[in-house]
Structures are given as structure tokens and as C-alpha cells.
Write an enzyme that holds these catalytic residues in place. Structure first.
Site, PDB file in Angstrom:
ATOM      1  N   SER A   7     -10.749 -38.247 120.686  1.00  0.00           N
ATOM      2  CA  SER A   7     -11.107 -37.405 121.836  1.00  0.00           C
ATOM      3  C   SER A   7      -9.893 -36.649 122.344  1.00  0.00           C
ATOM      4  CB  SER A   7     -11.683 -38.273 122.955  1.00  0.00           C
ATOM      5  OG  SER A   7     -11.809 -37.482 124.117  1.00  0.00           O
ATOM      6  N   HIS A  32     -13.444 -34.854 118.701  1.00  0.00           N
ATOM      7  CA  HIS A  32     -14.349 -35.035 119.840  1.00  0.00           C
ATOM      8  C   HIS A  32     -13.823 -34.193 121.004  1.00  0.00           C
ATOM      9  CE1 HIS A  32     -17.481 -37.179 122.081  1.00  0.00           C
ATOM     10  NE2 HIS A  32     -16.623 -37.213 123.098  1.00  0.00           N
ATOM     11  N   MET A  36     -16.647 -30.927 130.670  1.00  0.00           N
ATOM     12  CA  MET A  36     -17.098 -31.444 131.981  1.00  0.00           C
ATOM     13  C   MET A  36     -17.158 -30.301 132.978  1.00  0.00           C
ATOM     14  SD  MET A  36     -14.659 -34.763 132.165  1.00  0.00           S
ATOM     15  CE  MET A  36     -14.519 -35.915 130.811  1.00  0.00           C
ATOM     16  N   MET A  67     -20.914 -32.631 129.068  1.00  0.00           N
ATOM     17  CA  MET A  67     -21.242 -33.366 130.296  1.00  0.00           C
ATOM     18  C   MET A  67     -21.463 -32.311 131.368  1.00  0.00           C
ATOM     19  SD  MET A  67     -18.476 -36.384 129.711  1.00  0.00           S
ATOM     20  CE  MET A  67     -17.672 -35.450 128.434  1.00  0.00           C
ATOM     21  N   MET A 136     -22.849 -44.006 125.662  1.00  0.00           N
ATOM     22  CA  MET A 136     -21.670 -44.045 126.538  1.00  0.00           C
ATOM     23  C   MET A 136     -21.367 -45.501 126.888  1.00  0.00           C
ATOM     24  SD  MET A 136     -20.619 -41.003 126.733  1.00  0.00           S
ATOM     25  CE  MET A 136     -19.239 -41.468 127.780  1.00  0.00           C
ATOM     26  N   GLY A 141     -16.866 -38.992 132.417  1.00  0.00           N
ATOM     27  CA  GLY A 141     -16.078 -38.223 133.381  1.00  0.00           C
ATOM     28  C   GLY A 141     -14.577 -38.425 133.231  1.00  0.00           C
ATOM     29  N   ASP A 174     -18.815 -43.968 122.702  1.00  0.00           N
ATOM     30  CA  ASP A 174     -17.764 -43.242 123.419  1.00  0.00           C
ATOM     31  C   ASP A 174     -17.367 -43.958 124.707  1.00  0.00           C
ATOM     32  OD1 ASP A 174     -16.103 -41.280 124.451  1.00  0.00           O
ATOM     33  OD2 ASP A 174     -17.696 -39.783 124.734  1.00  0.00           O
ATOM     34  N   GLY A 175     -16.085 -44.356 124.773  1.00  0.00           N
ATOM     35  CA  GLY A 175     -15.530 -44.931 125.991  1.00  0.00           C
ATOM     36  C   GLY A 175     -14.960 -46.318 125.780  1.00  0.00           C
ATOM     37  N   GLY A 176     -13.672 -46.464 126.023  1.00  0.00           N
ATOM     38  CA  GLY A 176     -13.045 -47.783 125.918  1.00  0.00           C
ATOM     39  C   GLY A 176     -13.020 -48.354 124.508  1.00  0.00           C
ATOM     40  N   GLY A 196     -10.106 -41.992 122.694  1.00  0.00           N
ATOM     41  CA  GLY A 196      -9.197 -41.081 123.378  1.00  0.00           C
ATOM     42  C   GLY A 196      -7.854 -41.718 123.622  1.00  0.00           C
TER      43      GLY A 196
END
Ligand code: DX5
Ligand code: ZN
Length: 215
Positions: A7, A32, A36, A67, A136, A141, A174-176, A196
Site C-alpha cells: 500500500s 495498492h 480517501m 474509500m 477490511m 481511513g 487490507d489492514g494490519g 502498508g
């Protein structure tokens, strides 16, 4: 081996070209790109001109995660900017079926993202039309948030739905994501991992990408 989609949100924006080239030369599969709008999510990231700039140097597909509210308004603009995969949020689309068809009509792969509170079964009627579902594993965000454990069970449920329907859909998370959460996600059925901060805040991002690729 999972598809790895670093990301760019966590990259150094002032050195975007060298960040893009690092990914070009790594074992990553996609880029990615998080868009936003400050309305659907409480943050603003980059938009169309930055995506065009990335596309100019990228040698791998652009996996664009919108997003934003009213994504329908910008589908052809994102195609023109260089998007290969275009993912919209389920929660932002009143006429999701129409939006998916519009993305495909532009010649892009169509994805739908689910916020942590949105169950997988809402996609039952459209799953066969989807190239990708993005689960997610944080509230969208911001980068650098901690992984929401329920994403593992959600991945299993989505995998079961895809198998039951004989759908061609890829599962992306996506995320963590790091090597620990990533390994469990792949075991649960994930095909693609977004990462990311784990990649860009590491000492050697290309080696970190390789570690994820080996999961
Ligand atoms: C969050 C974005 C993510 C973000 C992930 O809203 O959709 O793509 O960049 O960041 P990490 O991997 O740091 O959680
Ligand atoms: Zn994202």
C-alpha cells in the site's frame, strides 16, 4: 504463494518514483492505491493526478481502493488514470450491481470492499460477478492500525461462499497485515494481502515483501 499488494499510503510521497521502482523490482504483484475523500472516511489521501504519476512508472497492475462516496461518478476517470482493479465499498454503493457492471464495462477488474461490521453474506447475489472482494481488517481511513481478529473467520466464510457458488473471485485482506497475521489469513483462504506500514516502515522493504510472498 499469495498475491502481495504493497500500500503506497505508507510510502514516502516525496520520493514516489523511487518507491514505485522499489516495488517494480521486488516480488510484489500489484500496487495498492488508497483513495480517501474525507467524507466516506475521516481522512484524505491522494487522487487522480497522483495515480497517473504512479501509473507512468509502475510495471505491475494498479489495485485501486476507493474509500469515497459516489464512486460511480469517477469510474471512467480512474480507468483513464491507469487503474487495473477498481474496488468500491459496499457501504458506499446503493446500486452495487450497476456499479460493478460499470467498472467491468470500462475494461477493469471489479472489486467490492467490506467494512469490519459488514457481513460477507450481503455479497451472495453478486459474488459471481466479482473479480475481487476486499475484507477490511481495520476500519478504513488510516495506515498502521491494529488487526481486527474477526477478519480471519470472515475470510473463511467468504472462501466458503466463493466455493459454494463456484465464483472466480479473489479474496484480498487490507489492514494490519504482517507475516504473523498474513500466515493465518492465507491459511483461512486469502489470495491477496495488502501491506502498508509493515512493508514501508521496515528496514528493507523489498525483503519484507519477499517474506510476505513466501507465506
Ligand atoms: C486503510 C487502507 C490500507 C492501509 C493499510 O484504510 O485501506 O490500505 O494502507 O495500512 P497498514 O498495512 O499499515 O494497516
Ligand atoms: Zn486499502
Amino acid at each position: 504463494m499469495p498475491i502481495i499488494s504493497p500500500s503506497l499510503l505508507a510510502s514516502d510521497f516525496a520520493n514516489l518514483q523511487s518507491e514505485v521502482e522499489m516495488i517494480n523490482n521486488s516480488t510484489a504483484d500489484w500496487f495498492h492505491v488508497d483513495v480517501m475523500d474525507g467524507s466516506f472516511v475521516p481522512n484524505i489521501s491522494f487522487g487522480l493526478p497522483s495515480i497517473k504519476a504512479v501509473a507512468k512508472h509502475a510495471t505491475k497492475p494498479l489495485d485501486v481502493h476507493l474509500m469515497i462516496v459516489n464512486p460511480d461518478q469517477y469510474i471512467s476517470a480512474f480507468k483513464a488514470a491507469g487503474a487495473d482493479y477498481l474496488t468500491v465499498h459496499y457501504e458506499a454503493c446503493t446500486h452495487l450491481h450497476r456499479t460493478i457492471q460499470a467498472i467491468k464495462a470500462e475494461g477493469m477488474k471489479a472489486g467490492v470492499a467490506l467494512n469490519p461490521h459488514t457481513p460477507v453474506h450481503v455479497l451472495e447475489e453478486v459474488i459471481n460477478d466479482l473479480d475481487l472482494v476486499l475484507i477490511m481488517s481495520v476500519n478504513p481511513g488510516f495506515g498502521g492500525q491494529s488487526f481486527i481478529e474477526a477478519a480471519i473467520e470472515k475470510t473463511r466464510k467468504l472462501k466458503a461462499l466463493i466455493t459454494e457458488k463456484g465464483a472466480p473471485t479473489l479474496i484480498e485482506i487490507d489492514g494490519g497485515v504482517n507475516t504473523e497475521t498474513g500466515a493465518r489469513l492465507v491459511a483461512a483462504g486469502a489470495d491477496a494481502l495488502v501491506a502498508g506500514s509493515f512493508v514501508f516502515k521496515s528496514k528493507n522493504p523489498a525483503a519484507t515483501i519477499e517474506d510476505l510472498k513466501k507465506l
